[in-house]
Enzyme design. Structure first.
Site, PDB file in Angstrom:
ATOM      1  N   TYR A 144       0.945  -1.168  -0.014  1.00  0.00           N
ATOM      2  CA  TYR A 144      -0.116   0.019   0.067  1.00  0.00           C
ATOM      3  C   TYR A 144       0.876   1.293  -0.016  1.00  0.00           C
ATOM      4  CZ  TYR A 144      -3.502   3.509   1.630  1.00  0.00           C
ATOM      5  OH  TYR A 144      -4.166   4.649   1.710  1.00  0.00           O
ATOM      6  N   ASP A 239       9.272   2.867  -0.403  1.00  0.00           N
ATOM      7  CA  ASP A 239       8.133   3.597   0.498  1.00  0.00           C
ATOM      8  C   ASP A 239       8.243   3.198   1.789  1.00  0.00           C
ATOM      9  OD1 ASP A 239       6.032   4.407   1.768  1.00  0.00           O
ATOM     10  OD2 ASP A 239       4.583   3.590   0.306  1.00  0.00           O
ATOM     11  N   LYS A 267       4.192   8.813   8.791  1.00  0.00           N
ATOM     12  CA  LYS A 267       4.213   8.289  10.232  1.00  0.00           C
ATOM     13  C   LYS A 267       5.018   8.707  11.120  1.00  0.00           C
ATOM     14  CE  LYS A 267       1.050   4.940   8.493  1.00  0.00           C
ATOM     15  NZ  LYS A 267       1.025   4.219   7.204  1.00  0.00           N
TER      16      LYS A 267
HETATM   17  C1  PLP Z   1       0.539   4.665   5.801  1.00  0.00           C
HETATM   18  C2  PLP Z   1       1.267   4.348   4.531  1.00  0.00           C
HETATM   19  C3  PLP Z   1       0.936   5.208   3.457  1.00  0.00           C
HETATM   20  C4  PLP Z   1      -0.003   6.368   3.613  1.00  0.00           C
HETATM   21  O1  PLP Z   1       0.327   7.354   4.288  1.00  0.00           O
HETATM   22  P1  PLP Z   1      -0.961   8.465   4.764  1.00  0.00           P
HETATM   23  O2  PLP Z   1      -0.292   9.305   5.587  1.00  0.00           O
HETATM   24  O3  PLP Z   1      -1.874   7.532   5.303  1.00  0.00           O
HETATM   25  O4  PLP Z   1      -1.420   9.080   3.481  1.00  0.00           O
HETATM   26  C5  PLP Z   1       2.007   5.159   2.407  1.00  0.00           C
HETATM   27  N1  PLP Z   1       2.495   4.279   2.164  1.00  0.00           N
HETATM   28  C6  PLP Z   1       2.974   3.234   3.372  1.00  0.00           C
HETATM   29  C7  PLP Z   1       3.712   1.983   3.193  1.00  0.00           C
HETATM   30  C8  PLP Z   1       2.230   3.250   4.466  1.00  0.00           C
HETATM   31  O5  PLP Z   1       2.213   2.561   5.311  1.00  0.00           O
END
Ligand code: PLP
Length: 426
Positions: A144, A239, A267
């Site tokens: 994701y 990511d 995060k």
């Molecule tokens: C949480 C997450 C996102 C999206 O971040 P948001 O702040 O919710 O938009 C993208 N990539 C990864 C791997 C994530 O865990």
């Protein structure tokens, strides 16, 4: 105690917010039942509207590596807020946080702040496309990357076909530029590059996948990504919105010893405030406006209060022994869960990478998306509710990773394991 209840609040929320929530997984659709409405958090715990407390392994989906409402973070936020919430003009604290990130993760020679992980990945992809002059991207099933259109794509029928939208509202024309491959399948990746390599702008991957439960990338798979992207002039994007500052102080890239071209964070770098980051090679980052032709912007990007929370959080992680203790506690939890799983006779297993953990209703931790999907969801849902009843808050889905914070102490781990034992009686 309180005149309200989770149930009443959920009903009221549904009268004004679709599904009653601001982000879908919070609605408990996967596990059934009523979501808890949270009034406060402190350390490893959250309290709901009915006054019940829970040991929290969600931690706002990862950001709160020092636990809820850590005094140093709250103090930094209060101090910043007193000077004003936002200016839309440059501030010194942006530079401080940017420098702290680059010191920890040197591949981010240049970096920029956004207000979410979604914006960070969306911007990184646009940048990769602008830099290479190519349109196509590769992502992996089960990873994701936020909810930008070109990332809400699932595999088309048959391997090596371009993707289909995984959400209504994403035009097929957009999805067609995204090739969706199997995570940890090095051969399929090599085949895709042999066929499409010179049209691929970027490959985006969660090096430690945490959005299909926890599935670590195989070292040889990640090494192949690096090799193939370099050979074909594609941009490798790690990511690390979730894995950054969680699996190693230098991110998954330090853990695996693989240097991506671009990285996204979110995060933990925001410490509980809305912050995203994208950054990497200086020559690529030079393509971003105002230096270069790729547009990217944000009214609240680099927000000083958010920067203060992120900086205070990263400072806490730099304390001697911070990660060693956190990782040891995480290991204690997963070792304990594996032992309980074995004793109970249920196919329950657990694994961790740093302070991320996975809990699987399968005989052993999965390495592929198809194995993740084969886990026993009915058992997970029952386990989830039994844990919640005993005051342990796990993510309300069998397909999410869990997190520990430095505030989780041995008594929390012991209480969690005791609850797990009870939850698995039949
Ligand atoms: C949480 C997450 C996102 C999206 O971040 P948001 O702040 O919710 O938009 C993208 N990539 C990864 C791997 C994530 O865990």
């Amino acid at each position: 105690m309180s005149s309200t209840s989770n149930e009443l609040l959920f009903e009221r929320a549904q009268g004004v917010i679709p599904g009653g929530v601001s982000s879908p997984v919070r609605a408990f659709n996967a596990v059934g039942g009523t979501p808890r409405f949270i009034t406060r958090g402190k350390g490893a715990r959250v309290w709901d509207a009915e006054g019940r407390s829970y040991i929290d392994y969600v931690l706002s989906w990862g950001p709160l590596i020092a636990g809820h409402a850590h005094p140093a973070v709250i103090e930094a936020v209060e101090r910043a807020a007193r000077d004003g919430l936002s200016f839309g003009m440059p501030t010194e604290i942006e530079i401080e946080l940017a420098e702290a990130i680059r010191t920890a993760v040197p591949s981010l020679e240049r970096l920029r702040f956004t207000s979410s992980g979604t914006e960070a990945t969306m911007s990184a992809l646009r940048l990769a496309r602008g830099f290479t002059g190519r349109s196509r991207i590769i992502k992996f099933e089960g990873c994701y990357h936020g909810h930008a259109d070109s990332l809400l794509v699932k595999a088309g029928s048959g391997a090596l076909t371009f993707g289909n939208p995984s959400s209504a509202g994403v035009p097929a024309e957009v999805a067609q530029h995204t090739l969706v491959l199997d995570f940890n399948d090095t051969q399929q990746l090599a085949d895709a590059f042999a066929r499409e390599g010179d049209h691929i702008a970027a490959v985006i991957v969660e090096p430690v996948a945490g959005n299909m439960n926890l599935v670590p990338g195989h070292p040889e798979f990640l090494a192949a990504l690096r090799r193939l992207c370099s050979a074909h002039g594609a941009v490798l994007i790690f990511d690390e919105v979730m894995s950054g500052f969680r699996v190693h102080p230098g991110g998954a890239q330090a853990l695996y010893g693989i240097t991506p071209d671009l990285t996204t964070f979110g995060k933990v770098v925001g410490g509980g405030m809305p912050v995203g980051v994208f950054g990497g090679r200086r020559d690529i980052m030079a393509c971003i406006a105002p230096q270069g032709p790729v547009y990217q912007a944000g009214t609240l990007s680099g927000n000083p209060v958010a920067m203060a929370a992120g900086l205070a959080t990263l400072k806490l992680t730099r304390a001697v022994g911070f990660y060693e203790r956190l990782f040891a506690a995480t290991r204690e939890l997963t070792d304990g869960l594996n032992a309980i799983g074995a004793q109970s006779g249920h196919a329950l297993s657990a694994a961790c990478v740093g302070s991320m953990f996975g809990l699987y209703f399968s005989a052993r931790p999965p390495g592929r998306f198809s194995e993740v999907m084969a886990a026993d969801r009915v058992r997970f849902n029952r386990f989830f509710h039994r844990m919640l009843e005993q005051g342990v808050h796990l993510a309300p889905s069998a397909f999410e990773a869990g997190f520990l914070s430095s505030a989780h102490d041995p008594a929390d781990i012991a209480a969690t394991l005791a609850a797990a034992k009870t939850a698995l009686v039949d």
